[in-house]
Design a protein around this motif. Sequence first.
Motif, PDB file in Angstrom:
ATOM      1  N   LYS A   6       0.809  -1.217   0.000  1.00 53.98           N
ATOM      2  CA  LYS A   6       0.000   0.000   0.000  1.00 53.98           C
ATOM      3  C   LYS A   6       0.848   1.276   0.000  1.00 53.98           C
ATOM      4  CE  LYS A   6      -4.151  -2.021   1.614  1.00 53.98           C
ATOM      5  NZ  LYS A   6      -4.963  -2.022   0.439  1.00 53.98           N
ATOM      6  N   ILE A   7       2.147   1.134   0.200  1.00 51.82           N
ATOM      7  CA  ILE A   7       3.044   2.291   0.211  1.00 51.82           C
ATOM      8  C   ILE A   7       3.754   2.369  -1.134  1.00 51.82           C
ATOM      9  CG2 ILE A   7       5.130   3.267   1.258  1.00 51.82           C
ATOM     10  CD1 ILE A   7       4.110   2.234   3.945  1.00 51.82           C
ATOM     11  N   ASN A   8       3.652   3.544  -1.758  1.00 50.44           N
ATOM     12  CA  ASN A   8       4.210   3.743  -3.091  1.00 50.44           C
ATOM     13  C   ASN A   8       5.661   4.219  -3.080  1.00 50.44           C
ATOM     14  OD1 ASN A   8       1.110   4.877  -3.184  1.00 50.44           O
ATOM     15  ND2 ASN A   8       1.589   3.393  -4.771  1.00 50.44           N
ATOM     16  N   GLU A   9       6.023   5.011  -2.078  1.00 48.44           N
ATOM     17  CA  GLU A   9       7.389   5.533  -1.976  1.00 48.44           C
ATOM     18  C   GLU A   9       7.803   5.521  -0.521  1.00 48.44           C
ATOM     19  OE1 GLU A   9       7.942   9.470  -3.590  1.00 48.44           O
ATOM     20  OE2 GLU A   9       6.894   8.963  -5.438  1.00 48.44           O
ATOM     21  N   VAL A  10       9.090   5.259  -0.299  1.00 45.76           N
ATOM     22  CA  VAL A  10       9.648   5.312   1.051  1.00 45.76           C
ATOM     23  C   VAL A  10      10.756   6.353   1.042  1.00 45.76           C
ATOM     24  CG1 VAL A  10      10.799   4.038   2.900  1.00 45.76           C
ATOM     25  CG2 VAL A  10       9.112   2.878   1.441  1.00 45.76           C
ATOM     26  N   TRP A  11      10.655   7.299   1.963  1.00 47.86           N
ATOM     27  CA  TRP A  11      11.625   8.377   2.097  1.00 47.86           C
ATOM     28  C   TRP A  11      12.281   8.322   3.463  1.00 47.86           C
ATOM     29  CZ3 TRP A  11      13.011  12.444  -1.207  1.00 47.86           C
ATOM     30  CH2 TRP A  11      12.324  12.480  -2.423  1.00 47.86           C
ATOM     31  N   ILE A  12      13.570   8.627   3.482  1.00 50.34           N
ATOM     32  CA  ILE A  12      14.324   8.821   4.710  1.00 50.34           C
ATOM     33  C   ILE A  12      14.724  10.288   4.739  1.00 50.34           C
ATOM     34  CG2 ILE A  12      16.471   8.287   5.947  1.00 50.34           C
ATOM     35  CD1 ILE A  12      14.471   5.934   5.786  1.00 50.34           C
ATOM     36  N   SER A  13      14.565  10.912   5.892  1.00 53.92           N
ATOM     37  CA  SER A  13      15.068  12.267   6.092  1.00 53.92           C
ATOM     38  C   SER A  13      16.149  12.179   7.151  1.00 53.92           C
ATOM     39  CB  SER A  13      13.937  13.186   6.566  1.00 53.92           C
ATOM     40  OG  SER A  13      14.460  14.446   6.937  1.00 53.92           O
ATOM     41  N   SER A  14      17.371  12.567   6.769  1.00 52.55           N
ATOM     42  CA  SER A  14      18.481  12.471   7.716  1.00 52.55           C
ATOM     43  C   SER A  14      19.489  13.588   7.493  1.00 52.55           C
ATOM     44  CB  SER A  14      19.194  11.119   7.588  1.00 52.55           C
ATOM     45  OG  SER A  14      20.203  11.014   8.572  1.00 52.55           O
ATOM     46  N   ASP A  15      20.148  13.936   8.569  1.00 55.61           N
ATOM     47  CA  ASP A  15      21.216  14.920   8.544  1.00 55.61           C
ATOM     48  C   ASP A  15      22.579  14.248   8.677  1.00 55.61           C
ATOM     49  OD1 ASP A  15      20.522  14.104  11.193  1.00 55.61           O
ATOM     50  OD2 ASP A  15      21.837  15.680  11.956  1.00 55.61           O
ATOM     51  N   ASP A  16      22.581  12.935   8.844  1.00 57.15           N
ATOM     52  CA  ASP A  16      23.777  12.198   9.219  1.00 57.15           C
ATOM     53  C   ASP A  16      24.359  11.422   8.040  1.00 57.15           C
ATOM     54  OD1 ASP A  16      25.232  11.067  11.861  1.00 57.15           O
ATOM     55  OD2 ASP A  16      24.968   9.450  10.403  1.00 57.15           O
ATOM     56  N   GLU A  17      25.618  11.689   7.731  1.00 55.14           N
ATOM     57  CA  GLU A  17      26.256  11.061   6.576  1.00 55.14           C
ATOM     58  C   GLU A  17      26.362   9.543   6.722  1.00 55.14           C
ATOM     59  OE1 GLU A  17      30.525  11.317   4.276  1.00 55.14           O
ATOM     60  OE2 GLU A  17      29.765  13.122   5.252  1.00 55.14           O
ATOM     61  N   THR A  18      26.608   9.062   7.923  1.00 53.36           N
ATOM     62  CA  THR A  18      26.704   7.623   8.147  1.00 53.36           C
ATOM     63  C   THR A  18      25.364   6.943   7.872  1.00 53.36           C
ATOM     64  OG1 THR A  18      28.435   7.955   9.799  1.00 53.36           O
ATOM     65  CG2 THR A  18      27.310   5.827   9.828  1.00 53.36           C
ATOM     66  N   ILE A  19      24.286   7.542   8.353  1.00 56.43           N
ATOM     67  CA  ILE A  19      22.946   6.995   8.104  1.00 56.43           C
ATOM     68  C   ILE A  19      22.619   7.045   6.620  1.00 56.43           C
ATOM     69  CG2 ILE A  19      20.475   7.394   8.463  1.00 56.43           C
ATOM     70  CD1 ILE A  19      21.214   8.319  11.342  1.00 56.43           C
ATOM     71  N   ILE A  20      22.907   8.164   5.990  1.00 49.41           N
ATOM     72  CA  ILE A  20      22.630   8.317   4.555  1.00 49.41           C
ATOM     73  C   ILE A  20      23.375   7.262   3.753  1.00 49.41           C
ATOM     74  CG2 ILE A  20      23.009   9.842   2.563  1.00 49.41           C
ATOM     75  CD1 ILE A  20      22.361  12.195   4.544  1.00 49.41           C
ATOM     76  N   ASN A  21      24.651   7.056   4.063  1.00 46.20           N
ATOM     77  CA  ASN A  21      25.442   6.049   3.344  1.00 46.20           C
ATOM     78  C   ASN A  21      24.914   4.646   3.606  1.00 46.20           C
ATOM     79  OD1 ASN A  21      27.115   7.921   2.117  1.00 46.20           O
ATOM     80  ND2 ASN A  21      28.594   7.890   3.779  1.00 46.20           N
ATOM     81  N   PHE A  22      24.494   4.368   4.837  1.00 42.81           N
ATOM     82  CA  PHE A  22      23.915   3.064   5.154  1.00 42.81           C
ATOM     83  C   PHE A  22      22.652   2.820   4.320  1.00 42.81           C
ATOM     84  CE2 PHE A  22      20.562   0.890   7.585  1.00 42.81           C
ATOM     85  CZ  PHE A  22      21.097  -0.390   7.617  1.00 42.81           C
ATOM     86  N   VAL A  23      21.761   3.802   4.285  1.00 44.26           N
ATOM     87  CA  VAL A  23      20.508   3.651   3.539  1.00 44.26           C
ATOM     88  C   VAL A  23      20.798   3.480   2.047  1.00 44.26           C
ATOM     89  CG1 VAL A  23      18.360   4.805   2.879  1.00 44.26           C
ATOM     90  CG2 VAL A  23      19.104   4.845   5.261  1.00 44.26           C
ATOM     91  N   LYS A  24      21.697   4.278   1.506  1.00 53.10           N
ATOM     92  CA  LYS A  24      22.056   4.148   0.085  1.00 53.10           C
ATOM     93  C   LYS A  24      22.581   2.744  -0.226  1.00 53.10           C
ATOM     94  CE  LYS A  24      23.359   8.892  -1.086  1.00 53.10           C
ATOM     95  NZ  LYS A  24      24.499   9.775  -1.400  1.00 53.10           N
ATOM     96  N   SER A  25      23.393   2.229   0.662  1.00 55.30           N
ATOM     97  CA  SER A  25      24.016   0.926   0.458  1.00 55.30           C
ATOM     98  C   SER A  25      23.044  -0.234   0.626  1.00 55.30           C
ATOM     99  CB  SER A  25      25.177   0.773   1.448  1.00 55.30           C
ATOM    100  OG  SER A  25      25.629  -0.547   1.509  1.00 55.30           O
ATOM    101  N   GLU A  26      22.225  -0.182   1.665  1.00 57.02           N
ATOM    102  CA  GLU A  26      21.374  -1.320   2.015  1.00 57.02           C
ATOM    103  C   GLU A  26      19.964  -1.259   1.425  1.00 57.02           C
ATOM    104  OE1 GLU A  26      22.490  -4.023   3.748  1.00 57.02           O
ATOM    105  OE2 GLU A  26      24.452  -3.039   3.618  1.00 57.02           O
ATOM    106  N   PHE A  27      19.498  -0.059   1.105  1.00 57.91           N
ATOM    107  CA  PHE A  27      18.122   0.109   0.635  1.00 57.91           C
ATOM    108  C   PHE A  27      18.084   1.046  -0.578  1.00 57.91           C
ATOM    109  CE2 PHE A  27      18.001  -0.671   5.226  1.00 57.91           C
ATOM    110  CZ  PHE A  27      17.183  -1.781   5.275  1.00 57.91           C
ATOM    111  N   PRO A  28      18.579   0.596  -1.724  1.00 58.80           N
ATOM    112  CA  PRO A  28      18.646   1.486  -2.893  1.00 58.80           C
ATOM    113  C   PRO A  28      17.289   1.986  -3.387  1.00 58.80           C
ATOM    114  CG  PRO A  28      19.271  -0.769  -3.475  1.00 58.80           C
ATOM    115  CD  PRO A  28      19.125  -0.725  -1.989  1.00 58.80           C
ATOM    116  N   ALA A  29      16.201   1.314  -3.031  1.00 54.41           N
ATOM    117  CA  ALA A  29      14.869   1.761  -3.470  1.00 54.41           C
ATOM    118  C   ALA A  29      14.346   2.930  -2.639  1.00 54.41           C
ATOM    119  CB  ALA A  29      13.879   0.600  -3.401  1.00 54.41           C
TER     120      ALA A  29
END
Length: 121
Positions: free
Chosen positions: A42-65
């Motif tokens: 039922k969810i069409n898009e998933v967004w992360i909002s972060s200020d943290d480079e480590t979190i951003i890199n983790f999400v990019k690496s593990e959850f490319p969608a």
Amino acid sequence: MRNIALIPLRGGSKGIPGKNLKELNGRPICSYAINAALDSEKINEVWISSDDETIINFVKSEFPAVKLRVRPAEFATDTASTESVILDLIYSQNFSSKDQIILIQATSPLITYNDLNLALE
């Protein structure tokens, strides 16, 4: 109408430093909420909002969608409201007025895709 999930992942935390990437049962705590959102039909898009480079890199690496919003510093303080993070995402994107934003807290590791589907029904 789209259902858009927003999972705020701020880097700073006074109570538990780095809490969004702390492991629970061998996985970073935020991964439970991200997977639930991605698995929900039922969810069409998933967004992360972060200020943290480590979190951003983790999400990019593990959850490319997952889509990323680099959160401006003024919305990444101890006093910034969750509402300001939601509005920042809305105003930074061209969402339709018919789109629904679903806020999912990363510190709710027991949430499942079925919980999200039922809530959206």
